[in-house]
Design an enzyme around this catalytic site. Structure first.
Site, PDB file in Angstrom:
ATOM      1  N   TYR A 137      -5.434 -32.149  34.699  1.00 48.48           N
ATOM      2  CA  TYR A 137      -4.253 -32.891  35.168  1.00 48.48           C
ATOM      3  C   TYR A 137      -3.768 -33.924  34.151  1.00 48.48           C
ATOM      4  O   TYR A 137      -2.845 -34.670  34.439  1.00 48.48           O
ATOM      5  CB  TYR A 137      -4.542 -33.542  36.526  1.00 48.48           C
ATOM      6  CG  TYR A 137      -4.613 -32.532  37.659  1.00 48.48           C
ATOM      7  CD1 TYR A 137      -5.617 -31.572  37.685  1.00 48.48           C
ATOM      8  CD2 TYR A 137      -3.691 -32.536  38.693  1.00 48.48           C
ATOM      9  CE1 TYR A 137      -5.700 -30.636  38.702  1.00 48.48           C
ATOM     10  CE2 TYR A 137      -3.762 -31.606  39.721  1.00 48.48           C
ATOM     11  CZ  TYR A 137      -4.768 -30.674  39.719  1.00 48.48           C
ATOM     12  OH  TYR A 137      -4.847 -29.747  40.735  1.00 48.48           O
ATOM     13  N   LYS A 187     -19.023 -26.343  36.774  1.00 46.26           N
ATOM     14  CA  LYS A 187     -19.156 -24.974  36.254  1.00 46.26           C
ATOM     15  C   LYS A 187     -19.766 -25.091  34.861  1.00 46.26           C
ATOM     16  O   LYS A 187     -19.258 -24.539  33.879  1.00 46.26           O
ATOM     17  CB  LYS A 187     -17.763 -24.322  36.227  1.00 46.26           C
ATOM     18  CG  LYS A 187     -17.726 -22.877  35.799  1.00 46.26           C
ATOM     19  CD  LYS A 187     -18.043 -21.915  36.923  1.00 46.26           C
ATOM     20  CE  LYS A 187     -18.121 -20.497  36.399  1.00 46.26           C
ATOM     21  NZ  LYS A 187     -18.545 -19.529  37.424  1.00 46.26           N
ATOM     22  N   ASP A 226     -17.958 -21.860  42.097  1.00 47.20           N
ATOM     23  CA  ASP A 226     -17.660 -20.617  42.823  1.00 47.20           C
ATOM     24  C   ASP A 226     -18.660 -20.391  43.954  1.00 47.20           C
ATOM     25  O   ASP A 226     -18.278 -20.026  45.079  1.00 47.20           O
ATOM     26  CB  ASP A 226     -17.586 -19.412  41.865  1.00 47.20           C
ATOM     27  CG  ASP A 226     -18.685 -19.408  40.804  1.00 47.20           C
ATOM     28  OD1 ASP A 226     -19.361 -20.444  40.638  1.00 47.20           O
ATOM     29  OD2 ASP A 226     -18.870 -18.374  40.142  1.00 47.20           O
ATOM     30  N   ASP A 250      -9.312 -30.535  44.111  1.00 41.49           N
ATOM     31  CA  ASP A 250      -8.036 -30.204  44.743  1.00 41.49           C
ATOM     32  C   ASP A 250      -8.180 -28.892  45.525  1.00 41.49           C
ATOM     33  O   ASP A 250      -7.836 -28.790  46.711  1.00 41.49           O
ATOM     34  CB  ASP A 250      -6.983 -30.065  43.629  1.00 41.49           C
ATOM     35  CG  ASP A 250      -5.559 -30.060  44.145  1.00 41.49           C
ATOM     36  OD1 ASP A 250      -5.373 -30.172  45.371  1.00 41.49           O
ATOM     37  OD2 ASP A 250      -4.624 -29.932  43.328  1.00 41.49           O
ATOM     38  N   ASP A 254      -8.516 -28.227  49.939  1.00 45.32           N
ATOM     39  CA  ASP A 254      -7.610 -27.359  50.701  1.00 45.32           C
ATOM     40  C   ASP A 254      -8.411 -26.252  51.391  1.00 45.32           C
ATOM     41  O   ASP A 254      -8.160 -25.914  52.549  1.00 45.32           O
ATOM     42  CB  ASP A 254      -6.556 -26.718  49.787  1.00 45.32           C
ATOM     43  CG  ASP A 254      -5.338 -27.619  49.570  1.00 45.32           C
ATOM     44  OD1 ASP A 254      -5.510 -28.848  49.534  1.00 45.32           O
ATOM     45  OD2 ASP A 254      -4.215 -27.087  49.434  1.00 45.32           O
TER      46      ASP A 254
END
Ligand code: GGG
Length: 354
Positions: A137, A187, A226, A250, A254
């Site tokens: 970002y 990750k 993941d 983010d 959601d």
């Protein structure tokens, strides 16, 4: 959550509805605050501009005046939603991403909690703590033409400073919760330098001299992103506080919202050491804009989170309790929760209970 309570004569709140249903749900949050009466200081609201729609009209998505009033004339703020386009628009940059940086709101705290019978499946009670200022970002993207076609690149920034402070925030939040567990999401099996630094920095937080053993009672776990998504859907009850770099946080929050019935229920705060801004996790929802059916509960809950962060626990609990009762009772709900009620009917139901 942390709170920075000071004795205040009045509470000056910036309201930035921005785009789409942000303009329908921020007034609901304002009404919830007004309903609290003497449980909080006298309220002073400042209506402020930002958003893509503003950009299309004026060429500016985040006026300097909005930032200045927030910095100098407000104790806190509520932001609605923004509809940044999915293509590059010359001169446009996301105002919410900019605001988080301008105000150094480095933590996006997103509690995801299941309530009542509307929720399918297992109970969920977790908090996603999303680093809010860096990762992809930072928006340093370039594109060049090569012999074989265009080549686009993006810089992903992870710093020790930002990882350490978001780590401390996650541990502080965990300390105030019954399970006291932090899971680092990363990750670093693939991104061993960037995610490696995030992971390693947060793992070291409990041993920092300045925390003086404060986090000794907090259990620390970690999970590859993941596999974390997989386990979140299969066994959400294993998570308490999940701390993640910006992009994973983010997406995870959601995804977690799907477990509790609707994105329209999930609140957040953008928190720094000096300022707090409530913001529903949902976006501007252009498909339902103007239809009067946007779910106002995430915004009302965001107002409660904002109050709690400011130290007004009574007011925050009254809003949360009223929202939870409306969800549990189940007869006045917007269509995203399977109901047939309008935004204003849901707002009225919550206000009656406050
Ligand atoms: N209230 C959350 C929200 O507005 N989500 C959409 C979002 O973050 N979009 C990024 C942007 O439009 O700049």
């Amino acid at each position: 959550l942390r709170s920075f309570s000071t004795a205040r004569q009045s509470l000056r709140i910036g309201l930035i509805p921005a785009d789409g249903i942000g303009r329908e749900v921020i007034p609901a949050a304002k009404r919830a605050l007004e309903a609290l009466g003497s449980d909080i200081p006298r309220l002073e609201f400042h209506e402020l501009l930002a958003g893509f729609e503003l950009f299309t009209r004026t060429g500016t998505a985040l006026p300097d005046e909005t930032v200045q009033i927030l910095k100098t004339g407000c104790d806190a703020a509520l932001f609605g939603a923004v509809s940044s386009p999915s293509r590059k628009v010359a001169g446009y940059s996301s105002p919410i991403v900019a605001l988080r940086k301008e105000l150094d709101l480095y933590a996006n705290i997103r509690p995801v909690v299941s309530v009542g019978r509307n929720v399918g499946g297992k109970p969920v009670d977790l908090v996603v703590v999303r680093e809010n200022t860096e990762c992809l970002y930072v928006k340093q993207e370039t594109i060049v033409r090569t012999e074989s076609g265009r080549e686009a690149r993006a810089t992903r920034l992870i710093t020790e400073r930002a990882s350490r402070r978001i780590g401390k925030m996650a541990f502080d939040i965990a300390l105030g919760r019954p399970r006291k567990q932090v899971t680092i999401i990363h990750k670093s099996n693939v991104l061993s330098i960037t995610d490696g630094l995030f992971r390693e920095t947060i793992r070291a937080v409990p041993d920092l001299p300045e925390v003086a053993g404060r986090y000794a009672g907090v259990a620390l776990a970690e999970q590859i992103v993941d596999s974390a998504v997989y386990r979140l859907f299969r066994e959400p009850e294993i998570y308490d506080v999940m701390v993640a770099p910006n992009l994973y946080g983010d997406i995870l929050s959601d995804a977690a919202a799907a477990l509790v019935g609707s994105l329209g229920l999930v609140p957040s705060i953008n928190a720094g050491d000096e300022f707090v801004m409530g913001e529903p996790v949902h976006g501007s929802a252009p498909d339902i804009e103007g239809k009067g059916i946007a779910n106002p509960l995430a915004s009302m809950r965001s107002a409660a989170l904002m109050l709690r962060h400011l130290g007004y626990e009574n007011g925050a609990s009254r809003i949360d309790k009223a929202v939870n009762e409306v969800i549990e009772e189940g007869s006045v709900l917007t269509p995203d929760l399977g109901g047939r009620s309008s935004t204003s009917e849901v707002v009225d139901a919550v206000l009656r209970r406050i």
